[in-house]
Design a protein around this motif. Structure first.
Motif, PDB file in Angstrom:
ATOM      1  N   THR A 130      37.721  33.788  44.505  1.00  0.00           N
ATOM      2  CA  THR A 130      39.007  33.035  44.158  1.00  0.00           C
ATOM      3  C   THR A 130      39.647  32.785  45.443  1.00  0.00           C
ATOM      4  N   TYR A 131      39.977  31.280  45.610  1.00  0.00           N
ATOM      5  CA  TYR A 131      41.020  31.021  46.658  1.00  0.00           C
ATOM      6  C   TYR A 131      42.306  30.900  46.365  1.00  0.00           C
ATOM      7  N   ASP A 132      43.353  31.531  47.103  1.00  0.00           N
ATOM      8  CA  ASP A 132      44.558  31.315  46.956  1.00  0.00           C
ATOM      9  C   ASP A 132      45.399  30.694  47.895  1.00  0.00           C
ATOM     10  N   ALA A 133      45.937  29.253  47.448  1.00  0.00           N
ATOM     11  CA  ALA A 133      46.490  28.391  47.884  1.00  0.00           C
ATOM     12  C   ALA A 133      47.760  28.637  48.651  1.00  0.00           C
ATOM     13  N   LYS A 134      48.237  29.803  47.881  1.00  0.00           N
ATOM     14  CA  LYS A 134      49.782  30.310  48.409  1.00  0.00           C
ATOM     15  C   LYS A 134      49.721  31.118  49.563  1.00  0.00           C
ATOM     16  N   SER A 135      48.733  31.942  49.783  1.00  0.00           N
ATOM     17  CA  SER A 135      48.657  32.684  51.005  1.00  0.00           C
ATOM     18  C   SER A 135      47.338  32.049  52.016  1.00  0.00           C
ATOM     19  N   LYS A 136      46.571  31.141  51.589  1.00  0.00           N
ATOM     20  CA  LYS A 136      45.678  30.595  52.320  1.00  0.00           C
ATOM     21  C   LYS A 136      44.601  31.593  52.614  1.00  0.00           C
ATOM     22  N   GLN A 137      44.201  32.313  51.752  1.00  0.00           N
ATOM     23  CA  GLN A 137      43.039  33.351  51.770  1.00  0.00           C
ATOM     24  C   GLN A 137      42.299  33.216  50.435  1.00  0.00           C
ATOM     25  N   TYR A 138      41.118  33.899  50.802  1.00  0.00           N
ATOM     26  CA  TYR A 138      40.210  34.352  49.659  1.00  0.00           C
ATOM     27  C   TYR A 138      40.202  35.668  49.361  1.00  0.00           C
ATOM     28  N   MET A 139      40.212  35.784  47.816  1.00  0.00           N
ATOM     29  CA  MET A 139      39.821  37.264  47.151  1.00  0.00           C
ATOM     30  C   MET A 139      38.559  37.519  46.717  1.00  0.00           C
ATOM     31  N   ILE A 140      37.904  38.216  47.282  1.00  0.00           N
ATOM     32  CA  ILE A 140      36.515  38.595  46.651  1.00  0.00           C
ATOM     33  C   ILE A 140      36.834  40.055  45.885  1.00  0.00           C
ATOM     34  N   TYR A 141      36.294  40.029  44.717  1.00  0.00           N
ATOM     35  CA  TYR A 141      36.377  41.081  43.743  1.00  0.00           C
ATOM     36  C   TYR A 141      35.221  41.416  42.996  1.00  0.00           C
ATOM     37  N   TRP A 142      35.146  42.498  42.464  1.00  0.00           N
ATOM     38  CA  TRP A 142      33.757  42.984  41.983  1.00  0.00           C
ATOM     39  C   TRP A 142      34.011  44.101  41.092  1.00  0.00           C
ATOM     40  N   ALA A 143      33.275  44.853  40.498  1.00  0.00           N
ATOM     41  CA  ALA A 143      33.182  45.809  39.514  1.00  0.00           C
ATOM     42  C   ALA A 143      32.698  46.997  40.227  1.00  0.00           C
ATOM     43  N   THR A 144      32.978  48.238  40.290  1.00  0.00           N
ATOM     44  CA  THR A 144      32.430  49.363  40.977  1.00  0.00           C
ATOM     45  C   THR A 144      32.688  50.771  40.100  1.00  0.00           C
ATOM     46  N   THR A 145      31.731  51.631  39.818  1.00  0.00           N
ATOM     47  CA  THR A 145      32.262  52.856  39.360  1.00  0.00           C
ATOM     48  C   THR A 145      32.096  54.016  40.444  1.00  0.00           C
ATOM     49  N   ILE A 146      33.277  54.489  40.499  1.00  0.00           N
ATOM     50  CA  ILE A 146      33.457  55.720  41.683  1.00  0.00           C
ATOM     51  C   ILE A 146      33.585  57.050  41.009  1.00  0.00           C
ATOM     52  N   LYS A 147      32.561  57.835  41.060  1.00  0.00           N
ATOM     53  CA  LYS A 147      32.453  59.053  40.329  1.00  0.00           C
ATOM     54  C   LYS A 147      33.707  59.859  40.575  1.00  0.00           C
ATOM     55  N   GLY A 148      34.036  60.171  39.266  1.00  0.00           N
ATOM     56  CA  GLY A 148      35.439  61.086  39.050  1.00  0.00           C
ATOM     57  C   GLY A 148      36.777  60.438  39.423  1.00  0.00           C
ATOM     58  N   ARG A 149      36.572  59.098  39.747  1.00  0.00           N
ATOM     59  CA  ARG A 149      38.079  58.319  39.966  1.00  0.00           C
ATOM     60  C   ARG A 149      38.665  58.455  38.666  1.00  0.00           C
TER      61      ARG A 149
END
Length: 309
Positions: A130-149
């Motif tokens: 998703t592009y953030d026009a306020k900060s003029k940068q892109y956010m990449i995001y995803w789902a992860t399982t981290i053992k024990g987190r």
């Protein structure tokens, strides 16, 4: 002179309306196990979709051990390029990335090792941008399982207990440190975020098995990086749904999702993001379509894609 000015203003307004009406939609998706890569379909009304290039691949996966291209997400960036990320494997600490000017010719594919610093990371699933026009940068995001987190949940499947993570970038070359994006207190995957006025709306999958959820819900935030807070109950019906992608047509929202147990797609619509109507019987998509995303193109761009054989 004034009448000429008004005439020219009306003429330009007409051209703008024509340009808006000539916009088309592209659905990027995968089929089967995704080994053949990226597929594209188009629509002019956001409901009836036709596969492009005889439903053959536009780009074959070339990075990571498993060479997969699942869950593709494409957006048009502020630089005019189409930027794509995807899931490269069921069990990898990174994601795939490529860009294109025309959706036909693609850059070299990159492997972005987003979770490489997390020894206990099991996967990196369904990345989106998703592009953030306020900060003029892109956010990449995803789902992860981290053992024990997070606290062990005995109801999660195969020990997967996902949360959403993100990184920020301006050029897809350098990336910020990975941070936690959404922690609702339960297993969550398949988030997609859209600017909504001065806020951001997130559609996500509640992945809980007991009590059984497996549905699409909504959360909101004032900043693209959160914190996000769930609002309301599920927007999908009594079936398992995943991979939401949102399309805006005027004041109407259409959220598509994969009814993966039913081996077909569904959709719901709303004008206020609170009251939702199931419109699954009104949509038509290519056979075998799996988890993907929707974005806009111009009619000229679409015509070039339709000319491919």
């Amino acid at each position: 002179m004034r009448s000429l000015y008004l005439f020219l203003l009306l003429l330009l307004s007409g051209f703008n309306l024509m340009a808006q009406s000539n916009d088309a939609y592209i659905f990027c998706y995968f089929k089967g196990n995704s080994a053949d890569g990226l597929h594209l379909a188009y629509s002019n009304d956001g409901l009836q979709w036709t596969a492009l290039k005889n439903d053959s691949s536009f780009l074959k996966p070339a990075v990571a051990k498993d060479r997969l291209m699942r869950d593709p997400c494409i957006i048009r960036g502020a630089d005019g390029l189409f930027h794509m990320v995807w899931t490269v494997s069921w069990a990898d600490k990174g994601i795939g990335y490529a860009n294109s000017k025309d959706l036909i010719n693609w850059s070299n594919q990159q492997f972005i090792p987003v979770m490489a610093k997390e020894d206990g990371a099991r996967n990196s699933w369904a990345p989106e941008i998703t592009y953030d026009a306020k900060s003029k940068q892109y956010m990449i995001y995803w789902a992860t399982t981290i053992k024990g987190r997070f606290a062990t949940d005995t109801t999660v499947e195969a020990g997967y207990n996902h949360r959403m993570y993100y990184t920020l970038t301006k050029d897809f070359k350098t990336f910020s440190d990975v941070k936690l994006l959404y922690e609702p207190g339960f297993n969550v995957i398949d988030a997609t975020i859209v600017p909504y006025g001065k806020k951001y709306v997130m559609f996500f999958k509640d992945e809980r098995l007991k009590p059984e959820q497996k549905n699409i819900k909504i959360a909101y935030a004032n900043k693209i990086t959160g914190p996000y807070k769930q609002d309301g109950d599920k927007i999908t019906g009594n079936y398992w749904a995943e991979g939401p992608t949102a399309l805006q047509k005027g004041n109407e929202w259409i959220v598509y999702f994969d009814k993966y147990r039913n081996h077909k797609y569904g959709a719901v619509s709303s004008t206020d993001l609170k009251n939702w109507k199931d419109i699954s019987d009104s949509i038509k998509l290519p056979s075998g379509i799996r988890h993907g995303t929707i974005f806009k193109v111009t009619q000229t761009e679409l015509d070039k894609l339709k000319a491919l054989k």
